[in-house]
Motif scaffolding. Structure first.
Motif, PDB file in Angstrom:
ATOM      1  N   TYR A 298      54.861 -29.745 -17.713  1.00  0.00           N
ATOM      2  CA  TYR A 298      55.834 -29.974 -18.775  1.00  0.00           C
ATOM      3  C   TYR A 298      57.160 -30.388 -18.146  1.00  0.00           C
ATOM      4  CZ  TYR A 298      53.099 -25.649 -18.907  1.00  0.00           C
ATOM      5  OH  TYR A 298      52.154 -24.684 -18.663  1.00  0.00           O
ATOM      6  N   VAL A 299      58.089 -30.834 -18.977  1.00  0.00           N
ATOM      7  CA  VAL A 299      59.432 -31.109 -18.439  1.00  0.00           C
ATOM      8  C   VAL A 299      60.099 -29.760 -18.122  1.00  0.00           C
ATOM      9  CG1 VAL A 299      59.696 -33.292 -19.677  1.00  0.00           C
ATOM     10  CG2 VAL A 299      60.505 -31.162 -20.752  1.00  0.00           C
ATOM     11  N   PRO A 300      61.036 -29.734 -17.189  1.00  0.00           N
ATOM     12  CA  PRO A 300      61.663 -28.460 -16.806  1.00  0.00           C
ATOM     13  C   PRO A 300      62.492 -27.861 -17.939  1.00  0.00           C
ATOM     14  CG  PRO A 300      62.109 -30.190 -15.184  1.00  0.00           C
ATOM     15  CD  PRO A 300      61.521 -30.866 -16.373  1.00  0.00           C
ATOM     16  N   LYS A 301      62.597 -26.566 -17.954  1.00  0.00           N
ATOM     17  CA  LYS A 301      63.506 -25.908 -18.883  1.00  0.00           C
ATOM     18  C   LYS A 301      64.935 -26.354 -18.580  1.00  0.00           C
ATOM     19  CE  LYS A 301      61.262 -21.609 -20.310  1.00  0.00           C
ATOM     20  NZ  LYS A 301      61.334 -20.148 -20.285  1.00  0.00           N
ATOM     21  N   GLY A 302      65.686 -26.622 -19.629  1.00  0.00           N
ATOM     22  CA  GLY A 302      67.073 -27.029 -19.450  1.00  0.00           C
ATOM     23  C   GLY A 302      67.267 -28.514 -19.231  1.00  0.00           C
TER      24      GLY A 302
END
Length: 306
Positions: A298-302
């Motif tokens: 997934y894309v990174p948090k933030g």
């Protein structure tokens, strides 16, 4: 606020490099898409089933921790959460082995209210399998009747090559429900022994759905829409850490673009401008590229898309 609702399989992905495990993460094609959308602040809901086991409990917690509504993830009465082994090669592309518990019996879906212009994403073998087909069709019919945008990711892999004839009626029905169809070179080589996007669109897709996106790894993404629009989009050149979530996050970025631009289903049906398509595709490629920079699916948090 418009909702994004994903329906699909949940697995535990165990990732290997040089035949040694690197780590384990909850996954599944639509699962990955929905988690990335939750991480960037979309109103995201996931419909699925997991085992009544430790992994299933952790999956539900993981969804909630990533901003995804998990109220519609049910637990099998019997059986365990499926496992996927992903083996990364030297280019960090993955080959997969899947392990399913034969005790699983897919429970009936409960699903959220759907409003006009909400977005539904579905796909993979889950969307054509006889085991899950009645529940998938029931939800698609409901979502279509409510005026949702329906996005179909074909995601049909070589492990199911022998199932092509059997699932073709379901595949064609999925095309018909869809407002957007996305597939990869691998999908169409398995399904049709065909890799030319123009021929795939004209011969297999366009009769059912007028908006088609064709991805091909590091090669340019091809867009065909409304019979006349034909565009190509260059993929960023990076050294990927893992490509496991590349296609799933392309889907997330595409859907994010629809939300960001306020694209309604009627606008899709009437035909978008080249400028609108360009912006949507820029988000799709940005999400896909970002997901390849790390070991998660997934894309990174933030992370904030530009």
């Amino acid at each position: 606020m418009r909702k994004v609702i994903g329906v699909g399989e949940t697995v535990l992905d165990i990732v290997f490099k040089h035949e040694q495990p690197m780590g384990a993460l909850p996954g599944g094609s639509v699962f990955n898409t929905i988690v990335s959308l939750g991480r960037v602040g979309a109103d995201a809901t996931f419909i699925s089933a997991v085992g009544n086991d430790r992994v299933g409990t952790n999956v539900i917690s993981f969804l909630k921790d990533n901003g995804v509504h998990a109220d519609y993830v049910t637990k099998y009465a019997e059986g365990q959460t499926p496992i996927s082994l992903a083996f990364l090669n030297e280019q960090n592309d993955a080959d997969y082995l899947f392990y399913h518990d034969n005790k699983q019996h897919s429970p009936d879906f409960t699903y959220p209210d759907v409003q006009p212009d909400d977005i539904v994403i579905f796909g993979s073998f889950y969307a054509v399998s006889a085991a899950t087909r009645p529940q998938v069709v029931s939800f698609l019919e409901f979502a279509h009747s409510r005026g949702a945008i329906i996005y179909y990711d074909v995601n049909f892999r070589s492990g199911h090559r022998n199932d092509v004839m059997r699932i073709t009626p379901n595949l064609l029905e999925n095309y018909e429900y869809a407002d957007v169809v996305r597939g990869s070179r691998e999908d169409f080589e398995v399904l049709y022994r065909q890799s030319d996007p123009a021929r795939v669109y004209s011969a297999e897709i366009s009769f059912y759905c007028k908006r088609f996106v064709y991805t091909d790894g590091v090669n340019p993404v091809q867009l065909r829409a409304d019979g006349a629009l034909c565009e190509s989009y260059t993929v960023s050149t990076i050294q990927p850490v893992s490509t496991i979530g590349a296609g799933d996050n392309f889907n997330a970025g595409f859907i994010f673009g629809l939300l960001k631009l306020g694209i309604t289903r009627q606008q899709l049906l009437d035909g978008l401008t080249k400028e609108q398509w360009d912006k949507i595709m820029s988000y799709a490629l940005a999400f896909s590229t970002e997901s390849c920079k790390g070991t998660q699916n997934y894309v990174p948090k933030g992370w904030k898309p530009e």
